[in-house]
Write a protein that holds these residues in place. Structure first.
Motif, mmCIF file in Angstrom:
data_model
loop_
_atom_site.group_PDB
_atom_site.id
_atom_site.type_symbol
_atom_site.label_atom_id
_atom_site.label_comp_id
_atom_site.label_asym_id
_atom_site.label_seq_id
_atom_site.Cartn_x
_atom_site.Cartn_y
_atom_site.Cartn_z
ATOM 1 N N ARG A 1 -15.475 8.879 1.906
ATOM 2 C CA ARG A 1 -14.388 9.477 1.978
ATOM 3 C C ARG A 1 -13.380 9.400 0.692
ATOM 4 O O ARG A 1 -13.551 8.494 0.066
ATOM 5 N N GLU A 2 -12.721 10.328 0.217
ATOM 6 C CA GLU A 2 -11.818 10.332 -0.895
ATOM 7 C C GLU A 2 -10.740 8.742 -0.911
ATOM 8 O O GLU A 2 -10.382 8.895 0.150
ATOM 9 N N GLY A 3 -10.762 8.474 -2.015
ATOM 10 C CA GLY A 3 -9.949 7.354 -2.148
ATOM 11 C C GLY A 3 -10.601 6.168 -1.583
ATOM 12 O O GLY A 3 -9.712 4.929 -1.826
ATOM 13 N N LEU B 1 -5.060 5.730 5.071
ATOM 14 C CA LEU B 1 -6.632 5.546 5.288
ATOM 15 C C LEU B 1 -7.332 4.491 5.665
ATOM 16 O O LEU B 1 -8.396 4.423 6.329
ATOM 17 N N ARG B 2 -6.501 3.258 5.481
ATOM 18 C CA ARG B 2 -7.125 2.018 5.799
ATOM 19 C C ARG B 2 -7.303 2.009 7.473
ATOM 20 O O ARG B 2 -8.240 1.394 7.974
ATOM 21 N N LEU C 1 0.740 -1.359 -0.047
ATOM 22 C CA LEU C 1 0.089 0.112 -0.029
ATOM 23 C C LEU C 1 0.978 1.244 -0.062
ATOM 24 O O LEU C 1 2.057 1.324 0.577
ATOM 25 N N THR C 2 0.541 2.268 -0.693
ATOM 26 C CA THR C 2 1.260 3.621 -0.471
ATOM 27 C C THR C 2 0.931 4.131 0.782
ATOM 28 O O THR C 2 0.114 3.573 1.671
ATOM 29 N N GLU C 3 1.837 5.118 1.325
ATOM 30 C CA GLU C 3 1.661 5.506 2.587
ATOM 31 C C GLU C 3 0.133 5.912 2.829
ATOM 32 O O GLU C 3 -0.382 5.844 3.802
ATOM 33 N N ALA D 1 -8.806 -3.513 2.542
ATOM 34 C CA ALA D 1 -9.849 -3.072 2.812
ATOM 35 C C ALA D 1 -10.368 -3.243 4.323
ATOM 36 O O ALA D 1 -9.608 -4.154 4.921
ATOM 37 N N ILE D 2 -11.262 -2.518 4.576
ATOM 38 C CA ILE D 2 -12.043 -2.800 5.836
ATOM 39 C C ILE D 2 -13.415 -3.277 5.464
ATOM 40 O O ILE D 2 -14.271 -2.633 4.694
#
Ligand SMILES: O=P(O)(O)OC[C@H]1O[C@H](O[C@H]2O[C@H](CO)[C@@H](O)[C@H](O)[C@H]2O)[C@H](O)[C@@H](O)[C@@H]1O
Length: 309
Positions: A202-204, A149-150, A142-144, A175-176
């Motif tokens: 939320r964005e993203g 976000l996760r 994952l990117t930072e 994902a959640i």
């Protein structure tokens, strides 16, 4: 018998003599198979190289309240072992689950392709030094921003689910997931709305509404992307994909029944798939039939290949 079957014309194989029911293995009960689907299977197995993509929950394994107790139906497990052992057949379990989870639960033959997190995780099943099944795969990167976000989605969804009896939150690599299956219907609907309006907006975030689950993913890959990539990676001439949920529609979309693919919906509901079976039990019958047909035609294909290299 619902399909003219040259292999049985001399009476040496009676592929339709079995009786349907759990635990019954081939020869199979094709009298119960839809004739159109059986014809599609005949056409499918005639291709030199094929991909068999199988969703897990609601397809290989019946849906249950507690996802840690999900198990592949014995007849489907038998079919997967047979198919995975055949030349030029690539079997892949393609699921929204964490791939580690799949390997732990699915009891797959060694080196079976496992594509988890809706296509974000690629690996294969392997046998560890202790003899237990494990996943051989690169870790998910994952990117930072995605990782942050996760973590925030996990915190926010847990706060929303906490007051709801039975609801719970599952953290997956990309994902959640908020599970509402054990909750009351009214509370489940309220919680779903709260999740969609709050963290889901939320964005993203890619929102995936599945069967009694709201999934908030921080990567955008779909099962359709995964199936296309797999097909191209193995140079497959045709693909069968079986799925039951909304995310499986992405996979059906990239298949073309007119050219020999077999998009197969398991269960009720609107679908883009050209074929349908009622439930995981019927899917077992299809998979055993598929194994039986491919076992019969594959030697013929290999002889032709030997003659015309
Ligand atoms: O792509 P799939 O293999 O179908 O995975 C989709 C989700 O499956 C799991 O949830 C579903 O199955 C559970 C066990 O039967 C059931 O309790 C739940 O209501 C279903 O939605 C899994 O827990 C999710 O993470 C997957 O995304």
């Amino acid at each position: 018998m619902t399909h003219p079957d040259p292999e049985t014309a001399d009476g040496t194989i009676d592929g339709d003599a079995g009786v349907p029911g759990p635990g019954v293995s081939a020869p199979l009960f094709t009298a119960q198979l839809d004739p159109g689907l059986d014809e599609a299977l005949h056409r499918f197995v005639a291709h030199p190289r094929i991909v068999v993509g199988l969703d897990f929950d609601g397809v290989l394994a019946p849906l249950v309240l507690d996802p840690t107790t999900s198990r592949v139906l014995p007849a489907s497990a038998e079919a997967v072992v047979r198919l995975a052992g055949l030349p030029d057949v690539e079997v892949a379990v393609v699921s929204g689950r964490d791939a580690e989870d799949l390997v732990a639960l699915a009891d797959l033959p060694d080196k079976t392709r496992v594509i988890g997190s809706h296509g974000a995780q690629w690996g294969r099943s392997a046998v560890g030094p202790d003899g237990a099944a494990r996943l051989a795969a690169d870790p998910v990167d994952l990117t930072e921003d995605q990782a942050v976000l996760r973590a925030e989605l996990l915190r926010e969804t847990e706060a929303l689910a906490a007051p709801v009896d039975g609801a719970w939150v599952q953290a997956k690599p990309t994902a959640i997931v908020v599970h509402t299956r054990p909750a009351g219907q009214e509370q489940a609907e309220t919680l779903t709305r709260q999740v969609l309006d709050g963290p889901g907006a939320r964005e993203g975030v890619r929102v995936i509404l599945g069967k009694e689950v709201i999934e908030l993913a921080v990567v955008a890959v779909t099962k359709g992307d995964a199936l296309l990539e797999l097909r191209s990676a193995v140079g497959a001439d045709a693909a069968l994909y079986a799925g039951d949920d909304t995310t499986d529609e992405d996979a059906f979309t990239v298949l073309d029944a007119a050219t020999g693919d077999v998009p197969l919906k398991v269960g009720d509901g609107a679908t883009r798939a050209a074929y349908r079976v009622a439930d995981p039990d019927e899917l077992s019958a299809v998979l055993l039939r598929l194994a039986e047909l491919r076992e019969r035609v594959r030697p013929a294909i290999s002889q032709e290949t030997d003659t015309f290299p």
